[in-house]
Design an enzyme around this catalytic site. Structure first.
Site: not given
Length: 358
Positions: A29, A31-33, A36, A147
């Protein structure tokens, strides 16, 4: 089952995804911070799910964010907040290098949607209602999200909205100026309330309301309302639309350097909202005005926002649940070394281990 397990972990774009045998048919899907995200088939519940692989243990900050997110999401239960369905990790702390968090699969997010689609007033109204409904629950637990931005609002094809990413969340503490609070504050600049940049004392729930106002403005025009390139530019964008703050508003800025900077600027008039958003619903603009208020003490609160005439077709206090009890962190996580945070993550995820007994 044994045969599937023997096949070993699946690889996705060169990364090991060790989530079998229950979760198979992985598909990338994004990439996160620090990890994956894939979709996968849950062979137990017979649905596709999202799995976030997190590898935080080299960095104290990543450990902190991971622990915050897990602790909060395991205690929260609300239709407009993403839940945690399962957590996969190694059986021993020595072997634990990664944590896999399994959540409902949501097809897209508001950031992606706004890049490709212009929203109708009906969609804007419904999305805003769901954001505020989720935020009412978060704030009732005495938590600040800190955030909120379009990419942290997940959407599916039936327009259900869920708030995600609680890695920066805090327990609200208006009387306490967190030491180091500003230094680690890395929330996306465009959605930051002015008082965060001006170092006012104590942050309150109103910082989230400001972010929701920025999101509403973005839904109305498909572009960020305050796209500052850096700290001062951000402030100039805000004042360029809201106009110069009044003397009363300046008084709530404790930091003299910040106050003097504002006083040194040439006077600016407020830009009327209907000039910025000529096609927008007038009730939407009235609510926007109450959210994007410079002075945090005058900014609308989440319950008042839900009761605003713009949202009246959805407003139903009896179906806008609140948390059973205020959320508390047992200890301040900021000062803990990454080794201790790893232990806490190991303990917090134990309930998902096979054969777990509390």
């Amino acid at each position: 089952m044994a045969a599937a397990a023997a096949a070993g972990p699946e690889m996705v774009r060169g990364q090991v995804f060790d989530v079998g045998p229950r979760y198979t048919n992985l598909s990338y899907i994004g990439e996160g911070a620090y990890g994956m995200v894939c979709s996968a088939y849950d062979n137990l519940n017979k649905v596709r799910v999202a799995i976030k692989k997190i590898s935080p243990f080299e960095h104290q900050t990543y450990c902190q964010r991971t622990l915050r997110e897990i602790k909060i999401l395991l205690r929260f239960r609300h239709e407009n907040i993403i839940g945690i369905n399962d957590i996969i990790r190694a059986p021993t702390i020595e072997q634990m290098k990664d944590v896999y968090i399994v959540q409902d699969l949501m097809e897209t997010d508001l950031y992606k949607l706004l890049k490709t689609q212009h929203l109708s007033n009906d969609h804007i109204c419904y999305f805003l209602y769901q954001i505020l409904r989720g935020l009412k629950y978060i704030h009732s637990a005495n938590v600040l999200h800190r955030d909120l931005k379009p990419s942290n609002l997940l959407l599916n094809t039936t327009c259900d909205l869920k708030i995600c990413d609680f890695g920066l969340a805090r327990v609200a503490d208006p009387d306490h100026d967190h030491t180091g609070f500003l230094t680690e504050y890395v929330a996306t600049r465009w959605y930051r309330a002015p008082e965060i940049m001006l170092n006012s004392k104590g942050y309150t729930k109103s910082i989230d309301i400001w972010s929701v106002g920025c999101i509403l403005a973005e839904m109305l025009s498909n572009r960020p309302i305050f796209p500052g390139k850096h700290y001062l530019d951000q402030l100039n964008h805000i004042l360029g639309i809201l106009g110069s703050p009044s003397q009363e508003d300046l008084n709530c800025i404790i930091n003299l350097k910040a106050r003097n900077y504002l006083l040194s600027l040439p006077h600016k008039n407020k830009v009327p909202w209907n000039r910025l958003f000529p096609n927008a619903d007038s009730k939407a603009l009235d609510l926007l005005d109450k959210m994007l208020t410079f002075n945090p003490h005058k900014r609308i609160e989440v319950e008042q926002a839900l009761a605003h005439p713009y949202l009246e077709q959805y407003y139903d206090p009896s179906d806008e649940p609140i948390a059973e009890a205020p959320f508390k962190f047992d200890m301040e996580l900021d000062d803990l070394p990454k080794e201790k945070l790893k232990e806490l993550i190991f303990e917090e995820t134990a309930r998902f281990q096979p054969g777990y007994r509390s």
